[in-house]
Write a protein that holds these residues in place. Structure first.
Motif, mmCIF file in Angstrom:
data_model
loop_
_atom_site.group_PDB
_atom_site.id
_atom_site.type_symbol
_atom_site.label_atom_id
_atom_site.label_comp_id
_atom_site.label_asym_id
_atom_site.label_seq_id
_atom_site.Cartn_x
_atom_site.Cartn_y
_atom_site.Cartn_z
ATOM 1 N N GLN A 188 17.064 24.060 -18.349
ATOM 2 C CA GLN A 188 17.940 23.194 -19.131
ATOM 3 C C GLN A 188 17.127 22.340 -20.099
ATOM 4 N N GLU A 189 16.004 21.815 -19.647
ATOM 5 C CA GLU A 189 15.167 20.994 -20.524
ATOM 6 C C GLU A 189 14.614 21.819 -21.680
ATOM 7 N N LYS A 190 14.209 23.040 -21.404
ATOM 8 C CA LYS A 190 13.747 23.922 -22.485
ATOM 9 C C LYS A 190 14.878 24.228 -23.456
ATOM 10 N N ALA A 191 16.091 24.402 -22.923
ATOM 11 C CA ALA A 191 17.253 24.662 -23.782
ATOM 12 C C ALA A 191 17.564 23.447 -24.654
ATOM 13 N N ILE A 192 17.416 22.246 -24.097
ATOM 14 C CA ILE A 192 17.639 21.026 -24.881
ATOM 15 C C ILE A 192 16.633 20.938 -26.026
ATOM 16 N N LEU A 193 15.374 21.256 -25.749
ATOM 17 C CA LEU A 193 14.372 21.240 -26.822
ATOM 18 C C LEU A 193 14.716 22.276 -27.892
ATOM 19 N N GLY A 194 15.120 23.456 -27.462
ATOM 20 C CA GLY A 194 15.526 24.483 -28.425
ATOM 21 C C GLY A 194 16.701 24.022 -29.274
ATOM 22 N N VAL A 209 29.293 15.174 -35.892
ATOM 23 C CA VAL A 209 30.419 15.666 -35.096
ATOM 24 C C VAL A 209 30.215 17.135 -34.704
ATOM 25 N N GLU A 210 29.595 17.923 -35.578
ATOM 26 C CA GLU A 210 29.277 19.318 -35.243
ATOM 27 C C GLU A 210 28.335 19.375 -34.053
ATOM 28 N N LYS A 211 27.346 18.512 -34.053
ATOM 29 C CA LYS A 211 26.385 18.485 -32.960
ATOM 30 C C LYS A 211 27.062 18.057 -31.666
ATOM 31 N N GLU A 212 27.944 17.066 -31.726
ATOM 32 C CA GLU A 212 28.656 16.609 -30.528
ATOM 33 C C GLU A 212 29.472 17.742 -29.908
ATOM 34 N N PHE A 218 26.170 22.764 -23.310
ATOM 35 C CA PHE A 218 25.639 22.190 -22.076
ATOM 36 C C PHE A 218 26.720 21.667 -21.130
ATOM 37 N N GLY A 219 27.954 21.550 -21.606
ATOM 38 C CA GLY A 219 29.013 20.999 -20.779
ATOM 39 C C GLY A 219 28.795 19.528 -20.462
ATOM 40 N N LEU A 220 28.136 18.823 -21.383
ATOM 41 C CA LEU A 220 27.809 17.410 -21.187
ATOM 42 C C LEU A 220 28.487 16.564 -22.257
ATOM 43 N N TYR A 226 24.058 13.651 -22.584
ATOM 44 C CA TYR A 226 23.059 14.502 -23.230
ATOM 45 C C TYR A 226 21.913 13.647 -23.762
ATOM 46 N N TYR A 227 22.248 12.545 -24.436
ATOM 47 C CA TYR A 227 21.206 11.697 -25.028
ATOM 48 C C TYR A 227 20.401 10.945 -23.966
ATOM 49 N N GLN A 228 21.017 10.648 -22.823
ATOM 50 C CA GLN A 228 20.240 10.086 -21.707
ATOM 51 C C GLN A 228 19.176 11.082 -21.260
ATOM 52 N N LEU A 229 19.590 12.340 -21.096
ATOM 53 C CA LEU A 229 18.644 13.380 -20.680
ATOM 54 C C LEU A 229 17.571 13.594 -21.738
ATOM 55 N N LEU A 230 17.974 13.635 -22.998
ATOM 56 C CA LEU A 230 17.028 13.846 -24.089
ATOM 57 C C LEU A 230 16.013 12.714 -24.156
ATOM 58 N N ASN A 231 16.465 11.476 -24.036
ATOM 59 C CA ASN A 231 15.541 10.336 -24.101
ATOM 60 C C ASN A 231 14.532 10.369 -22.971
ATOM 61 N N ALA A 232 14.963 10.738 -21.780
ATOM 62 C CA ALA A 232 14.026 10.860 -20.660
ATOM 63 C C ALA A 232 13.060 12.020 -20.908
#
Length: 101
Positions: A24-30, A40-43, A50-52, A57-63
């Protein structure tokens, strides 16, 4: 060989050994490598991919962007994301009237 009774040895790994990124973390980076024209497209894509919710999502990304494993995976992307986060944080901390000076 490591002493498994040592407090630094937990779950088969030493605390200071870097953990690998999850799928999942690799997918977030991708996902973050893509450029978005409209927020809005990104949201919508975050929810579909990701179903988030956006905030989760931004909490996970920031960490994630604070982890050395992420920096090792893609230093240019992580540097860009850290810079964007810093810019957003500093813009929020400034009084509104200072923007026009």
């Amino acid at each position: 060989r490591h002493d498994t009774a040592s407090p630094d040895f937990v779950g088969g790994a030493l605390y200071d050994e870097p953990m690998s990124l999850s799928e999942q973390e690799k997918a977030i980076l991708g996902f973050e490598r893509r450029r978005w024209r409209m927020p809005v497209e990104k949201e919508h894509a975050i929810a579909a991919t990701f179903g988030l919710s956006g905030p989760r999502y931004y909490q996970l990304l920031n960490a994630l962007i604070d982890r050395q494993e992420a920096m090792a995976e893609d230093p240019l992307l992580i540097s860009r994301l850290r810079r964007l986060r810093e810019q957003a944080t500093s813009a929020q901390s400034q009084p509104a009237h200072s923007v026009f000076r």
